[in-house]
Enzyme design. Structure first.
Site, short mmCIF file in Angstrom:
data_model
loop_
_atom_site.label_atom_id
_atom_site.label_comp_id
_atom_site.label_asym_id
_atom_site.label_seq_id
_atom_site.Cartn_x
_atom_site.Cartn_y
_atom_site.Cartn_z
N ARG A 59 28.78 42.77 33.59
CA ARG A 59 29.63 43.01 32.42
C ARG A 59 29.69 41.81 31.49
NH1 ARG A 59 31.91 46.24 36.55
NH2 ARG A 59 32.83 44.37 37.44
N GLU A 96 37.58 39.18 44.20
CA GLU A 96 38.85 39.89 44.43
C GLU A 96 38.60 41.00 45.45
OE1 GLU A 96 40.28 41.65 40.83
OE2 GLU A 96 42.24 42.12 41.66
P1 AMP Z 1 36.85 37.04 40.11
O1 AMP Z 1 35.73 36.31 40.76
O2 AMP Z 1 37.87 37.52 41.08
O3 AMP Z 1 37.47 36.26 38.97
O4 AMP Z 1 36.25 38.39 39.53
C1 AMP Z 1 35.68 38.42 38.33
C2 AMP Z 1 34.59 39.45 38.26
O5 AMP Z 1 34.94 40.68 38.88
C3 AMP Z 1 34.28 39.76 36.86
O6 AMP Z 1 32.87 39.80 36.76
C4 AMP Z 1 34.88 41.09 36.57
O7 AMP Z 1 33.92 41.90 35.95
C5 AMP Z 1 35.22 41.68 37.92
N1 AMP Z 1 36.63 42.02 38.11
C6 AMP Z 1 37.44 41.56 39.07
N2 AMP Z 1 38.64 42.10 39.02
C7 AMP Z 1 38.63 42.94 37.98
C8 AMP Z 1 39.60 43.81 37.39
N3 AMP Z 1 40.85 43.92 37.88
N4 AMP Z 1 39.24 44.52 36.31
C9 AMP Z 1 37.98 44.41 35.81
N5 AMP Z 1 37.03 43.62 36.32
C10 AMP Z 1 37.34 42.89 37.39
#
Ligand code: AMP
Length: 172
Positions: A59, A96
């Site tokens: 994305r 996450e």
């Molecule tokens: P993080 O490593 O937890 O900061 O996750 C970031 C990545 O996961 C990004 O590439 C986002 O596209 C995706 N992502 C994680 N949580 C969400 C969420 N609640 N909504 C949309 N995309 C998310």
């Protein structure tokens, strides 16, 4: 900003139960919202001499590409393992919802580059922290960090390097 916000869709329990997924596809498909996102992102970096925007799969490729185009910079993909065809370096990280690895071409960034690392959403910060570590190994002059959306309750900024300049267009 309110216009972009009005085009972002919340999807409950995706990709697993308990996650409220911020779906930007509904903003990207809207011509006005896409234009505002590209313009507003680029305004954050207009006079910074940015030479490369690194977008994180998948994305981050969308906003990263329009940011690079607006700035007159190059675009570099940071991808999942096995996707990039030439010599790569890699880093692993916690998400996450799960674990993952990202890679970048070893020759994608040089010591003369000023880089913006871009992803669509800052959640726990693990993905971006890994991308920062990866790009740091290639010793560019400077690395900025940017998101379209920041989920502030998850405090993702706390795992990002303290001295990094982090920006996000929209905070929830
Ligand atoms: P993080 O490593 O937890 O900061 O996750 C970031 C990545 O996961 C990004 O590439 C986002 O596209 C995706 N992502 C994680 N949580 C969400 C969420 N609640 N909504 C949309 N995309 C998310």
């Amino acid at each position: 900003m309110e216009y972009i916000k009005s085009k972002i869709r919340d999807v409950l329990d995706f990709p697993q139960k308990g996650i409220v997924f911020k779906d930007l596809t509904t903003a990207f498909k809207d011509p006005r919202a896409l234009h505002i996102i590209g313009w507003d992102l680029s305004q954050l970096y207009r006079d910074k001499g940015v030479t490369k925007v690194v977008g994180i799969e998948s994305r981050g490729f969308i906003g990263g590409s329009i940011l690079a185009f607006e700035l007159g910079a190059g675009f570099v993909p940071c991808r999942k393992p096995g996707k990039l065809p030439a010599d790569t370096i890699s880093a692993s990280y916690d998400k996450e919802y799960g674990k993952d690895v990202i890679e970048i071409h070893r020759d994608a960034i040089t010591e003369d580059d000023i880089v913006v690392l871009h992803d669509d959403v800052l959640a726990t910060g693990g993905t971006m922290a890994a991308a920062y570590e990866l790009v740091s190994q290639l010793h560019p002059k400077k690395i900025y960090i940017n998101f379209i959306i920041e989920l502030t309750a998850l405090n993702g900024r706390s795992v990002l390097p303290k001295d990094a300049e982090v920006t996000s267009l929209i905070q929830y």
